[in-house]
Write an enzyme that holds these catalytic residues in place. Sequence first.
Site, mmCIF file in Angstrom:
data_model
loop_
_atom_site.group_PDB
_atom_site.id
_atom_site.type_symbol
_atom_site.label_atom_id
_atom_site.label_comp_id
_atom_site.label_asym_id
_atom_site.label_seq_id
_atom_site.Cartn_x
_atom_site.Cartn_y
_atom_site.Cartn_z
ATOM 1 N N CYS A 89 0.655 -1.101 -0.065
ATOM 2 C CA CYS A 89 -0.025 0.074 -0.018
ATOM 3 C C CYS A 89 0.897 1.175 -0.144
ATOM 4 C CB CYS A 89 -1.153 0.144 1.214
ATOM 5 S SG CYS A 89 -2.108 -1.457 1.270
ATOM 6 N N GLN A 156 -4.932 -9.314 6.515
ATOM 7 C CA GLN A 156 -5.219 -7.863 6.893
ATOM 8 C C GLN A 156 -6.389 -7.698 7.858
ATOM 9 O OE1 GLN A 156 -5.816 -5.167 3.697
ATOM 10 N NE2 GLN A 156 -6.619 -6.870 2.221
ATOM 11 N N SER A 241 -11.338 0.548 3.953
ATOM 12 C CA SER A 241 -11.187 1.604 2.844
ATOM 13 C C SER A 241 -11.855 0.722 1.706
ATOM 14 C CB SER A 241 -9.768 1.355 2.475
ATOM 15 O OG SER A 241 -8.992 -0.021 2.310
ATOM 16 N N HIS A 342 -9.154 3.415 -1.737
ATOM 17 C CA HIS A 342 -7.546 3.053 -1.573
ATOM 18 C C HIS A 342 -7.382 2.225 -2.971
ATOM 19 C CE1 HIS A 342 -3.975 1.713 -0.014
ATOM 20 N NE2 HIS A 342 -4.517 0.822 0.929
ATOM 21 N N CYS A 372 -0.136 1.857 6.750
ATOM 22 C CA CYS A 372 0.232 0.635 6.942
ATOM 23 C C CYS A 372 0.460 -0.090 5.627
ATOM 24 C CB CYS A 372 -0.880 -0.258 7.805
ATOM 25 S SG CYS A 372 -2.419 0.100 7.137
ATOM 26 N N GLY A 374 1.518 -4.068 3.691
ATOM 27 C CA GLY A 374 1.493 -5.537 3.779
ATOM 28 C C GLY A 374 2.751 -5.945 4.377
#
Length: 387
Positions: A89, A156, A241, A342, A372, A374
């Site tokens: 991300c 996640q 998101s 996102h 944040c 992965g």
Amino acid sequence: MNVAYIVDAVRTAGGRRNGKLASWHPVDLGAEVINALLDRTGIDPNVIDDAVFGCVTQAGEQTFAFARNIVLASKLPIHVPGVTIDRQCGSSQQAVQFAAQAILSGMQDVVIAGGVESMSRAPMLSNASLHAKAGLPADPLSPRIKARFDVDQFSQFTGAEMMAKKYGFDREQLDQYALLSHQRAIQATETGNFENEIVVLDVDGEAHRIDEGIRFDANLESVSGLKPLVENGVVTAANASQICDGASAVLIVSERALKAYDLTPKARLIHMSVSAGDPVMMLEEPIFATQKALKKAGLKITDIDLYEVNEAFAPVPLAWLQALDANPEALNIHGGAIALGHPLGASGTKLMTTLIHALHTQGKRYGLQTMCEGGGMANVTILEACS
């Protein structure tokens, strides 16, 4: 000491999954934000040293030297190279860091950093699923990783639930925050706060200039009506998101280029860092990364005027606020990924674009951005607005 400046920053308005931007090839989305930077700054395309672009799902149309293809689809001359970055991300936030490092080292003077993600045309995890469909191994976690962390996969969704539990957030608090994200995005849209940052695109003869994910009729009842993503959990699609298509980019230059090409900077990069922690909880690292970044920059959280903390899931910015004892009125003041979307690899420079423009419209000095990523990673960038 060399300095890296951001001359301008742009983004497309987000498109919902299979929505208005689904008809756009992701390469062309990237080309549009490059072209906008060239047009807005008036810089000679021939002086661009490199194009560094983030992209997470490098599958289908987002493969085969993706950043180079973006260059070839843009107004840039063919001698400009391109490289594609995957830090999940934070990919385009990392693209900024790599570009700025090249400038700070004195090796380059003018670099475009950005990101693109078409989550409609290259769905999340399709790079692995296509491999699996071909009958080939596709599990990114080796037996050693699984044994070390006692997991079959890093989730996640599980990480978001772990954060909510650790920091004491219930479903109502997460939903209230999600509603606030939409309310802030609505206000920013209706008052024209996004106009200077959005590159308007043509979609079937109509101008796409408004983020498609914003729920203009959002209310607490509608937000709280969704089922949890994990059984008996508190995280839902409404307080997480949104899947999104989009592109964003910034033009970064040295002080030498600033003077040589008569450019006016919008911001100065004063700190860039990346760190990593627990890959199981995964989403907590922005807290520790921010603490480290502030210490290294010689700043306190009270010195920062505005924050952009990516709203991957509502527990992430809420836990960040709590742990940093930060001002909630300075966080994601124009809404975040819960409302705006996102677009993975594009989100880093998307948030940066919004942060830079907000610093100017609000008359503020310092901005901090983190997200944040992965594997339990997090990037932090601290900017100073140029008057």
